[in-house]
Design a protein around this motif. Structure first.
Motif, short mmCIF file in Angstrom:
data_model
loop_
_atom_site.label_atom_id
_atom_site.label_comp_id
_atom_site.label_asym_id
_atom_site.label_seq_id
_atom_site.Cartn_x
_atom_site.Cartn_y
_atom_site.Cartn_z
N ALA A 78 82.11 11.11 87.62
CA ALA A 78 81.46 9.71 87.72
C ALA A 78 82.69 8.80 86.84
CB ALA A 78 80.24 9.32 87.39
N ALA A 79 83.69 9.13 85.80
CA ALA A 79 84.03 8.47 84.73
C ALA A 79 85.51 9.66 84.44
CB ALA A 79 83.02 8.53 83.69
N LEU A 80 86.49 8.49 84.14
CA LEU A 80 87.80 8.99 83.95
C LEU A 80 87.88 8.69 82.57
CD1 LEU A 80 90.44 7.81 86.51
CD2 LEU A 80 89.17 10.43 85.70
N PRO A 81 88.12 9.07 81.28
CA PRO A 81 88.92 9.35 80.11
C PRO A 81 90.28 8.34 79.67
CG PRO A 81 89.95 11.13 80.64
CD PRO A 81 89.17 10.46 81.70
N ASP A 82 89.82 7.49 79.06
CA ASP A 82 91.30 6.16 78.36
C ASP A 82 92.74 7.40 78.25
OD1 ASP A 82 93.08 5.10 77.10
OD2 ASP A 82 92.11 4.08 75.92
N SER A 83 93.35 6.92 79.54
CA SER A 83 94.38 7.99 79.85
C SER A 83 95.88 8.06 78.63
CB SER A 83 95.15 7.15 80.85
OG SER A 83 95.93 5.89 80.84
#
Length: 303
Positions: A78-83
């Motif tokens: 449900a989420a992405l990390p800080d790229s």
């Protein structure tokens, strides 16, 4: 006297006959409303019963249709990390030694679904030329929806497209493709040579699939102004290592293992998917509707 008695008897008989017939007529007349009333009651009862059955049948049909509507399994992540924090400082030092650890974040209207970050390094050796390196990390997360299907299926389709795009870059020479084990659910490395006016570039593109997220890592290098062209094998090894760190960061952002963002040196090999913490977004926000262009093409443009 006898005849008078006979007449009296005959008159009484006639009166009795008339009275009996009248009584039967009255009785018959009274019976008609009773029959009509009984018929009306019977008709009303049947009408009410039929109406009730029809309403009940319609409700049952509606409930059946609702229960038969297909459902789509929620996406795993449900989420992405800080790229810009998906890689450790040590890895950034190795890949972009003169670029520092602060990357340039790409523009995105929804960083929970689409994110990217890039770093560049130019090691100027004066008259001996210079070494150039460029690194880009792109993350794309897919949500499940009725139109597109599961997030995992959409991600797999996009993963295949990214690999194909990297294999078909205009002007690329000596293109080689190999699978990469131990990086997400599936990963592929595509590398090739690209001649530009600035020099001969060695391009490495790693595409990784991890649940409903696609990671695309582009890394290229060149010797400029007469400096030596970097070895493709060296760049490929570095790109593979970086891609594994990015995949670990994606998993960590969804509650699995330990992330390896800037400042960390850990690793993650956890595979169990974390359930989505939010229901599927609308199709207008789903990245599957407007997939980004191949990051490998973007890398060539930036080189």
């Amino acid at each position: 006297m006898q005849r008078r008695a006979q007449r009296d008897d005959q008159q009484r008989a006639e009166r009795a006959t008339r009275t009996g017939g009248l009584n039967r007529v009255v009785a018959a007349a009274l019976a008609v409303p009773v029959m009509v009333l009984a018929g009306a009651c019977s008709s009303d009862s049947g009408s009410d019963s039929g109406s009730g059955n029809g309403t009940q049948g319609a409700a049952t049909a509606s409930e059946g249709a609702a229960s038969a509507a297909p459902t789509v399994q929620a996406a795993a992540y449900a989420a992405l990390p800080d790229s810009c924090r998906t890689l450790s400082k040590k890895t950034l030092k190795d890949l972009v030694p003169k670029g520092g650890t602060s990357g340039k974040e790409g523009t995105s209207s929804d960083t929970a679904a689409r994110a990217s970050c890039s770093w560049s390094s130019l090691d100027n050796n004066g008259v001996d030329g210079s070494q150039f390196r460029w690194l880009n990390v792109s993350l794309l997360r897919f949500e499940s929806d009725q139109a597109g299907g599961t997030g995992e299926a959409q991600a797999r389709t996009y993963y295949a497209k990214q690999v194909k795009d990297a294999q078909n870059v205009s002007g690329a020479k000596n293109t080689k493709t190999e699978p990469l084990a131990g990086t997400g659910d599936e990963a592929t490395v595509v590398r090739y040579d690209l001649k530009k006016k600035e020099g001969a570039f060695k391009q490495q593109t790693v595409v990784a699939l991890v649940e409903n997220v696609v990671v695309t890592l582009d890394y290229n290098g060149a010797g400029l102004a007469g400096d030596e062209t970097p070895k493709a094998d060296t760049l490929t090894t570095a790109a593979k290592k970086a891609a594994k760190e990015v995949v670990a960061s994606v998993r960590s952002a969804n509650g699995e293992g330990t992330g390896v963002g800037s400042g960390d040196g850990g690793d993650s090999s956890s595979k169990s998917p974390a359930p989505s913490a939010s229901p599927s977004k609308t199709s207008s926000a789903a990245p599957s509707k407007t997939p980004a262009k191949s990051a490998s093409k973007s890398a060539v443009a930036k080189s």
